[in-house]
Design a protein around this motif. Sequence first.
Motif, PDB file in Angstrom:
ATOM      1  N   VAL A  75      20.891  50.103  46.985  1.00 58.53           N
ATOM      2  CA  VAL A  75      21.465  48.763  46.896  1.00 58.53           C
ATOM      3  C   VAL A  75      20.656  47.902  45.935  1.00 58.53           C
ATOM      4  O   VAL A  75      21.200  47.226  45.061  1.00 58.53           O
ATOM      5  N   ARG A  76      19.330  47.916  46.090  1.00 54.45           N
ATOM      6  CA  ARG A  76      18.470  47.109  45.226  1.00 54.45           C
ATOM      7  C   ARG A  76      18.586  47.542  43.772  1.00 54.45           C
ATOM      8  O   ARG A  76      18.651  46.707  42.863  1.00 54.45           O
ATOM      9  N   ASP A  77      18.618  48.846  43.532  1.00 56.49           N
ATOM     10  CA  ASP A  77      18.704  49.350  42.164  1.00 56.49           C
ATOM     11  C   ASP A  77      19.996  48.902  41.491  1.00 56.49           C
ATOM     12  O   ASP A  77      19.996  48.496  40.322  1.00 56.49           O
ATOM     13  N   ALA A 100      27.773  46.678  40.555  1.00 56.39           N
ATOM     14  CA  ALA A 100      26.914  46.532  41.727  1.00 56.39           C
ATOM     15  C   ALA A 100      27.738  46.422  42.999  1.00 56.39           C
ATOM     16  O   ALA A 100      27.438  47.045  44.021  1.00 56.39           O
ATOM     17  N   LEU A 101      28.797  45.620  42.953  1.00 54.50           N
ATOM     18  CA  LEU A 101      29.659  45.466  44.122  1.00 54.50           C
ATOM     19  C   LEU A 101      30.403  46.759  44.434  1.00 54.50           C
ATOM     20  O   LEU A 101      30.604  47.101  45.608  1.00 54.50           O
ATOM     21  N   THR A 102      30.791  47.494  43.405  1.00 57.05           N
ATOM     22  CA  THR A 102      31.495  48.764  43.605  1.00 57.05           C
ATOM     23  C   THR A 102      30.599  49.761  44.329  1.00 57.05           C
ATOM     24  O   THR A 102      31.024  50.448  45.271  1.00 57.05           O
ATOM     25  N   LEU A 107      28.942  52.398  49.478  1.00 58.61           N
ATOM     26  CA  LEU A 107      27.939  52.621  50.518  1.00 58.61           C
ATOM     27  C   LEU A 107      28.431  52.144  51.883  1.00 58.61           C
ATOM     28  O   LEU A 107      28.207  52.804  52.903  1.00 58.61           O
ATOM     29  N   TRP A 108      29.109  51.002  51.917  1.00 54.53           N
ATOM     30  CA  TRP A 108      29.638  50.502  53.196  1.00 54.53           C
ATOM     31  C   TRP A 108      30.775  51.387  53.694  1.00 54.53           C
ATOM     32  O   TRP A 108      30.941  51.560  54.908  1.00 54.53           O
ATOM     33  N   ALA A 109      31.554  51.949  52.790  1.00 52.94           N
ATOM     34  CA  ALA A 109      32.639  52.849  53.202  1.00 52.94           C
ATOM     35  C   ALA A 109      32.071  54.133  53.810  1.00 52.94           C
ATOM     36  O   ALA A 109      32.587  54.647  54.807  1.00 52.94           O
ATOM     37  N   LEU A 189      38.364  48.507  50.742  1.00 49.09           N
ATOM     38  CA  LEU A 189      36.956  48.804  50.518  1.00 49.09           C
ATOM     39  C   LEU A 189      36.793  49.942  49.517  1.00 49.09           C
ATOM     40  O   LEU A 189      35.792  50.015  48.797  1.00 49.09           O
ATOM     41  N   ARG A 190      37.786  50.815  49.448  1.00 51.43           N
ATOM     42  CA  ARG A 190      37.709  51.990  48.576  1.00 51.43           C
ATOM     43  C   ARG A 190      38.540  51.872  47.303  1.00 51.43           C
ATOM     44  O   ARG A 190      38.228  52.527  46.311  1.00 51.43           O
ATOM     45  N   ASP A 191      39.589  51.069  47.328  1.00 52.33           N
ATOM     46  CA  ASP A 191      40.487  51.049  46.166  1.00 52.33           C
ATOM     47  C   ASP A 191      40.164  49.957  45.146  1.00 52.33           C
ATOM     48  O   ASP A 191      40.891  49.795  44.158  1.00 52.33           O
ATOM     49  N   GLY A 192      39.093  49.203  45.365  1.00 52.73           N
ATOM     50  CA  GLY A 192      38.670  48.216  44.377  1.00 52.73           C
ATOM     51  C   GLY A 192      39.124  46.795  44.635  1.00 52.73           C
ATOM     52  O   GLY A 192      38.611  45.860  44.015  1.00 52.73           O
ATOM     53  N   ARG A 193      40.071  46.590  45.531  1.00 50.86           N
ATOM     54  CA  ARG A 193      40.578  45.234  45.761  1.00 50.86           C
ATOM     55  C   ARG A 193      39.508  44.314  46.322  1.00 50.86           C
ATOM     56  O   ARG A 193      39.405  43.144  45.931  1.00 50.86           O
ATOM     57  N   LEU A 194      38.702  44.827  47.237  1.00 48.30           N
ATOM     58  CA  LEU A 194      37.668  43.995  47.837  1.00 48.30           C
ATOM     59  C   LEU A 194      36.601  43.641  46.805  1.00 48.30           C
ATOM     60  O   LEU A 194      36.085  42.519  46.790  1.00 48.30           O
TER      61      LEU A 194
END
Length: 215
Positions: A75-77, A100-102, A107-109, A189-194
């Motif tokens: 996450v930090r990297d 970074a958000l992707t 990771l959250w998924a 969370l997986r398809d990029g909308r978030l």
Amino acid sequence: MNEQTGRRRRPSKGDQREEAILASARTLLCERPMSKITVAQIAEGAGITAPTFYFYFATKTDVLVALLDQVAERVRDELSGWLESEDGTGAGAEEALRQALTTNAYLWAEQGALLREVFVCPDNDPRLAAFRDRVSEHLITALGRRIERDREVGRALAGPPEAADLARTLVEMTFAVFSAASRRDDPALRDGRLVETLAAVVMRSVYGAAPRTGV
């Protein structure tokens, strides 16, 4: 790397057992919180006995911390590219933020159960609370500095709110949004909308402009 032979050292039996313990705990966390998992269950999943478990880890919390260290480092990297960039709202900075958000969404998924154990559970172990605070404060401080730099050169919207307060809100909001989405296995969370939604919120909050779609 072995300096004499030039060959990479093979994982020892101890390394393999330690990784098996971590893998077992990671799997069990997808089914139930750590408070409902026993050392015996982790050991069974790793193919070892409970006494052998204690040779590698003193407590279940040590297992969690080891798992979290792996995730937190990534996450930090990933976030450092945007947080440390001198570019403002240009395409490069927007792409760094989106990347970074992707990575964090991925990771959250994949590790949502593990991450929620720290960032959501209100009654977790003091060591986990300290870990959560350390990671959160690192990101909040770095984002606050980024906002201050961009305000000083006229790239970002002037306050109020103070840069530190805005940074805290954005970081804690992002954790909460990712956590909620992972808990309900939201396809966004997986398809990029978030990611696009969060990128728009950050860019508008800090710079007053939406990110360029498809950058």
